[in-house]
Design a protein around this motif. Structure first.
Motif, PDB file in Angstrom:
ATOM      1  N   UNK B   8      45.710  48.219  50.419  1.00 38.16           N
ATOM      2  CA  UNK B   8      45.514  47.377  49.231  1.00 38.16           C
ATOM      3  C   UNK B   8      46.552  46.254  49.201  1.00 38.16           C
ATOM      4  N   UNK B  12      45.873  42.279  49.383  1.00 38.11           N
ATOM      5  CA  UNK B  12      46.330  41.378  48.323  1.00 38.11           C
ATOM      6  C   UNK B  12      47.182  40.251  48.897  1.00 38.11           C
ATOM      7  N   UNK B  16      41.985  38.796  48.935  1.00 40.82           N
ATOM      8  CA  UNK B  16      40.801  39.660  48.957  1.00 40.82           C
ATOM      9  C   UNK B  16      39.588  38.893  49.471  1.00 40.82           C
ATOM     10  N   UNK B  23      37.814  40.739  44.201  1.00 37.90           N
ATOM     11  CA  UNK B  23      39.179  40.849  43.656  1.00 37.90           C
ATOM     12  C   UNK B  23      39.284  41.881  42.537  1.00 37.90           C
ATOM     13  N   UNK B  24      38.269  41.945  41.661  1.00 34.79           N
ATOM     14  CA  UNK B  24      38.332  42.913  40.556  1.00 34.79           C
ATOM     15  C   UNK B  24      38.388  44.338  41.089  1.00 34.79           C
ATOM     16  N   UNK B  26      39.607  45.259  43.957  1.00 35.15           N
ATOM     17  CA  UNK B  26      40.947  45.477  44.506  1.00 35.15           C
ATOM     18  C   UNK B  26      41.933  45.820  43.387  1.00 35.15           C
ATOM     19  N   UNK B  27      41.876  45.046  42.297  1.00 35.94           N
ATOM     20  CA  UNK B  27      42.802  45.272  41.178  1.00 35.94           C
ATOM     21  C   UNK B  27      42.572  46.642  40.550  1.00 35.94           C
ATOM     22  N   UNK B  28      41.305  47.032  40.451  1.00 33.05           N
ATOM     23  CA  UNK B  28      41.024  48.331  39.828  1.00 33.05           C
ATOM     24  C   UNK B  28      41.515  49.486  40.687  1.00 33.05           C
ATOM     25  N   UNK B  30      43.901  49.288  42.802  1.00 30.26           N
ATOM     26  CA  UNK B  30      45.365  49.242  42.772  1.00 30.26           C
ATOM     27  C   UNK B  30      45.884  49.874  41.489  1.00 30.26           C
ATOM     28  N   UNK B  31      45.219  49.602  40.366  1.00 32.92           N
ATOM     29  CA  UNK B  31      45.664  50.169  39.092  1.00 32.92           C
ATOM     30  C   UNK B  31      45.622  51.686  39.152  1.00 32.92           C
TER      31      UNK B  31
END
Lengths: 358, 450
Positions: B8, B12, B16, B23-24, B26-28, B30-31
Motif C-alpha cells: 500500500x 501511494x 495509485x 485511490x479511494x 487504496x485509502x480504505x 490503508x485505513x
C-alpha cells in the motif's frame, strides 16, 4: 494475497478486540455510496423550541452543516488526488499544500480536521514518513467518509465523528450530562503553546471506576494559567465527559477536595495492547490515551516489565533520564501518554510513593 | 483485493493511478490496516538495564531537597556550589529525580564534580554508566570498601585513597605508587605525583627525580614543582646554580641576565622552552628558572630578607624576576614571600598561600584603604568562604559607603559578599536588601542541611 499481514503476531486474546475495531471501521465504510448530498440533509441539531429565534439558530446550524459537508467532500477529492498521483513529493510540496488545505477547512467550519491537517508536517521528520503519511491520509479519508455516512452510524460513534470534525460542544451541554464521581488521581499535566494560546492538558485516572479522563483548558500566552492540581495529587471530584464512543475529554463539574491516597493503581505492561485495541475499536482516530503502568521498568528507549515485555517510547521523547533516575532499573509506577508512535512519559512514583512529574 | 502494508505504501508513493488502483480503495485499505496495526501492536522484547546498587548515604532532608529544586530552577543559582559542598561535607545524597539536572551541570562545570561524586550516590554512578555525557562522574571517589579501592576503584577513589594513606604514612603511600608505577595512566601519574605534596620530604626525592624522565610532560612538571620545595634536592641544587648566575646583587639594586639558551637539562628540570604567545623567549626562561628555585636561596645570595628583596630596584627584566618569585611563592607555598610580594602586588593567588585568618585580615586592610575596583573584586574572589570578622566589618562598611556615594559601582561587591560572608551576618546588612536576601537564603540553606 497478504505477504506480511501486520497483525500476524496478534495473540489470541487480542483478536476479539481487533475484530471489533475492524468491524467498527467496516460500519463506517460499508455501502460505500457516493450519492450526492442533498442540500436539505437531515440536521441532527433538532430544535424543540419554536419562534423566530429558534428558526434563526436552525438556519445558522443548517448553513454550517452544508459548509462542513462541502469542505469534507473537497477533502475527499483532494486525498484521492494525492494518492492517485503519488505522495513521493510530499516532503517538498506537503507543508505549503497542507497550510492551504487547512485554511480552506477552517473556512468550511471544520476546525478539527483543519488542525489534523496542520499537524501533518510532523510526520516528515521521521525516516518512515511515507507510511506515517499514508496512515494519516487514510484516517482523514475515513473521517470524511464517516461524516458523509453519519446517519448510518451508531449514536456514540456519530458524536465522535462530529467532535473530530470540529463541531462545537457547549460546556453547558456537557455539564448537563450525568457526572462521574470518583477519587481521581492526577497522573500527568502538559502545557503546549499554539497560536498565542497555552493549552493545558491534565490527565486523570479514577480509583473506583477505573475511568480515564483528560481536562483541557486554555489561557492566553504570557498570562497565568488556570491552576490545576499537580501530578501526584488525588481529587474527590465529579467529572462530566464530552460525548463520544470512547469518551476521554471531561470537565470538572464539582471539586470536593483533595484526598491523601498514595500512588495510583496501574495496569500491567502486558495488558496495554488489549486496552488500546479496545479504545481503538470504539474510536479508530484516537491518537492519545493516558496509561498508568504498574511494575514498569523504564529503559532508555522503552518501558518494560520484569518478563521483558516492552512498549516503545515515542521517538521524539528522547531518553527519559529523569524516569530512569527515579527507577534505578527497578519496577516503578509510570503514567504515560499512549500515542500511535510510542509512549510519552508523564509522571512516575518511586519506591517510597513520592511522585516525580516528567 | 487486499495488499500488504508495504504494498500500500509503495503504491501511494508512486501513485495509485499508475498502478490502476482506485485511490479511494487504496485509502480504505490503508485505513483498515493502520487501525489494525495500531490496535494489534504487541509489546516488543527488551532487556532493561541491571538495577542500581543500594544507596549507602542517607537522603537530604526534605526542606533541603525542595530548596535545591528551586535553585536548579534558577533561584539564587550562584549558591548552588555552596549547597553541594555543604551536602557533600555532611555526606547526604540528593533525590534521584534531580540527578539528571545536576549531572548536566557537572558536565559543563568541573568545579562541582568532586561534590557530585558524593551527593549523587550510587544512583548517580548508575546513570553515569548509561550516559556517556555523565561518565566523568566515574572518575570521582565512590566510597568502595578499603581493601578493594587501590586495585578496583575509580581514578577518584584511588586518588582519595592515596591521599588518605599519605596523611597516615607518607612512605607507605610512595611505596604504593612505586609498586605499579609503569602501569598507571599518564593522567593518574600526574595526579598521584601532585598528591605527594602532603608531608613532602627528602625521602621522596629519588622517586621524584626519577619522575623527571617520565614520558608525559604533566608528570615531569608536577615532579619538578615538588622538588623545588626541597632545597636539598638535586633539582634544587641545579636550579640555584643557574639562578646564582642569572640574578646578582649590583650595588644598591639587582641585576638580571636571562639565559642565552634553554638546554636539555633545563628542560628536564621543568623549564619549558617555548614561551606563550607574546612573551619574549629569554625572559620566559629567566622567569621559569626563578620560579623553580627554592626561595630560601635568595636571602643568603642577595644579602637581604624577602621583605627587602622584593623592593630592591631591578633594571631590565624586573617583570620576569618578580613573576618568577610570585610563581615560586605560590608553588612552594611560602607565607613569608607571599606576604612580602602581596604588599607590592595584591594578587589573590598570593593571598591563598597565607593562613585563612591572615588572608581575611590582609584583605580587610586592602578593602579599607582602596575604592571598589576590578582588582579588589578579583582579590576578594580568592578569599575563601566564610570571611572572618574583620573582613566582614570592612566589606559591610565599604558596601554602605559605596551604595551611598557610587551605587552603580556596588553591584559586584554586593554579589560577592552575599556568597562569601558568614550568613549569620544577614541582620547587619539591613540597608542592602539584595545582600540581606542572599545571606538569609544561605543562612536557611545551611540550617536545613545540618
Amino acid at each position: 494475497m497478504r505477504r506480511n499481514p501486520p497483525h500476524r503476531s496478534v495473540p489470541r486474546r487480542l483478536r476479539g478486540q481487533l475484530s471489533e475495531a475492524v468491524a467498527s471501521l467496516r460500519r463506517v465504510m460499508e455501502r460505500r455510496s457516493r450519492e450526492p448530498l442533498s442540500a436539505d440533509a437531515p440536521d441532527s441539531m433538532t430544535s424543540a423550541g419554536g419562534g423566530a429565534h429558534a428558526a434563526a439558530r436552525r438556519t445558522h446550524a443548517e448553513q454550517r452543516e452544508r459548509r462542513v459537508a462541502a469542505g469534507l467532500s473537497e477533502l475527499e477529492r483532494w486525498l484521492a488526488d494525492q494518492v492517485g498521483q503519488g505522495i513521493a513529493q510530499a516532503r517538498q510540496t506537503g507543508p505549503a499544500d497542507w497550510d492551504d488545505l487547512a485554511r480552506r477547512l477552517v473556512d468550511a467550519q471544520a476546525p478539527g480536521v483543519a488542525g489534523t491537517v496542520t499537524r501533518l508536517s510532523r510526520v516528515l521528520t521521521a525516516e518512515e514518513w511515507p507510511g506515517l503519511l499514508l496512515g494519516e491520509y487514510a484516517l482523514l479519508h475515513l473521517l470524511a467518509v464517516a461524516h458523509r455516512r453519519a446517519a448510518a452510524l451508531p449514536e456514540p460513534l456519530r458524536r465522535t465523528v462530529r467532535a473530530r470534525v470540529g463541531f462545537p460542544v457547549t460546556r453547558e451541554s456537557v455539564l448537563a450530562t450525568p457526572a462521574v464521581r470518583d477519587h481521581w488521581d492526577v497522573v500527568g499535566r502538559r502545557d503546549e503553546e499554539q497560536d498565542r494560546l497555552v493549552a493545558r492538558r491534565a490527565w486523570l485516572a479514577g480509583r473506583t471506576t477505573g475511568r480515564l479522563a483528560m481536562v483541557l483548558s486554555f489561557s492566553p500566552a504570557g498570562q497565568p494559567i488556570e491552576p490545576f492540581p499537580p501530578p501526584g495529587t488525588t481529587i474527590d471530584a465529579d467529572l462530566a465527559f464530552y460525548p463520544g464512543a470512547s469518551p476521554l475529554r471531561a470537565l470538572v463539574a464539582e471539586r470536593r477536595g483533595l484526598v491523601d491516597a498514595g500512588p495510583p493503581p496501574g495496569t500491567k505492561v502486558s495488558q496495554v495492547p488489549a486496552l488500546i485495541a479496545e479504545v481503538l475499536a470504539a474510536d479508530p482516530w484516537t491518537d492519545s490515551w493516558p496509561l498508568v503502568l504498574d511494575g514498569a521498568v523504564p529503559c532508555p528507549d522503552c518501558i518494560a516489565d520484569d518478563e521483558g515485555n516492552a512498549l516503545p517510547l515515542h521517538p521524539s521523547a528522547g531518553v527519559p533520564w529523569r524516569l530512569l533516575a527515579v527507577s534505578g532499573g527497578r519496577p516503578v509506577t509510570v503514567a504515560a501518554e499512549w500515542t500511535p508512535r510510542g509512549l510519552r512519559p508523564l509522571a512516575t512514583w518511586d519506591e517510597e510513593g513520592r511522585v516525580a512529574p516528567l | 483485493m487486499t495488499a500488504s502494508w508495504e504494498e500500500l505504501v509503495s503504491t501511494a508513493l508512486v501513485g495509485a493511478d499508475r498502478r490502476a488502483v482506485p485511490p479511494e480503495s487504496l485509502l480504505e485499505q490503508a485505513a483498515e490496516q493502520v487501525v489494525r496495526m495500531r490496535a494489534g501492536r504487541r509489546p516488543g522484547r527488551s532487556r532493561p538495564p541491571a538495577p542500581a546498587a543500594a544507596e549507602t548515604l542517607p537522603p537530604v532532608p526534605g526542606a533541603a531537597a525542595d530548596r535545591l529544586a528551586r535553585m536548579l530552577a534558577g533561584e539564587q543559582s550562584r549558591l548552588l556550589t555552596e549547597w553541594l559542598e555543604t551536602a557533600a561535607a555532611r555526606r547526604v545524597r540528593v533525590p534521584a529525580g534531580m540527578l539528571p539536572g545536576l549531572l548536566d551541570l557537572g558536565a559543563r562545570d568541573r568545579s562541582i564534580r568532586a561534590c557530585l561524586g558524593t551527593v549523587t550516590g550510587t544512583r548517580g554512578r548508575w546513570l553515569a554508566g548509561l550516559n556517556p555525557a555523565w561518565s566523568y562522574l566515574l572518575d570521582e571517589p565512590a566510597h568502595l570498601p578499603p581493601d578493594e579501592v587501590w586495585e578496583l576503584g575509580t581514578s577518584g577513589d584511588r586518588r582519595a585513597w592515596l591521599a588518605a594513606t599519605r596523611a597516615r604514612d607518607p612512605a607507605a603511600a610512595r611505596e604504593l605508587l612505586e609498586g605499579g608505577w609503569s602501569a598507571e595512566t599518564p593522567e593518574d601519574r600526574a595526579a598521584f605525583v601532585a598528591l605527594l605534596a602532603d608531608r613532602l620530604s627528602m625521602d621522596d626525592e629519588p622517586f621524584l627525580e626519577a619522575a623527571l624522565d617520565d614520558r608525559r610532560r604533566e608528570v615531569r612538571q608536577a615532579a619538578a614543582d615538588l622538588l623545588t620545595r626541597l632545597p636539598g634536592s638535586r633539582l634544587a641544587l641545579r636550579m640555584t646554580g643557574r639562578a646564582a648566575r642569572l640574578v646578582r646583587r649590583d650595588g644598591r639594586g639587582l641585576r638580571a641576565e636571562p639565559p642565552k639558551a634553554c638546554d636539555s637539562t633545563m628542560e628536564r628540570d621543568g623549564v619549558r622552552a617555548r614561551p606563550p604567545a607574546g612573551t619574549a623567549q629569554r625572559g620566559w626562561w629567566l622567569q621559569q628558572v626563578v620560579a623553580h628555585t627554592p626561595l630560601s636561596f635568595w636571602a643568603a645570595h642577595l644579602g637581604s630578607p624577602a621583605g627587602d628583596v622584593v623592593r630592591l630596584p631591578l633594571g631590565d627584566w624586573a617583570r620576569e624576576v618578580r613573576m618568577g618569585w610570585i610563581r615560586a611563592a605560590i608553588l612552594q607555598r611560602d607565607p613569608a614571600w607571599a606576604r612580602a610580594l602581596f604588599a607590592v602586588e595584591p594578587l589573590t593567588d598570593l593571598l591563598a598561600v597565607l593562613p585563612p585568618e591572615e588572608q581575611s585580615n590582609r584583605a580587610a586592610d586592602l578593602v579599607r584603604r582602596q575604592p571598589v575596583d576590578g582588582q579588589m573584586i578579583m582579590m576578594l574572589g580568592g578569599v575563601a568562604r566564610p570571611w572572618g570578622p574583620r573582613l566582614t566589618d570592612a566589606v559591610l562598611k565599604k558596601i554602605a559607603e559605596t551604595v551611598e556615594a557610587q551605587p552603580w559601582n556596588a553591584g559586584e561587591l554586593i554579589r560577592l559578599a552575599g556568597e562569601r560572608l558568614d550568613p549569620s551576618a544577614y541582620a547587619r546588612a539591613e540597608g542592602v536588601p539584595e545582600l540581606t536576601a542572599t545571606l538569609r537564603f544561605r543562612f536557611e540553606m545551611i540550617k536545613e542541611l545540618s
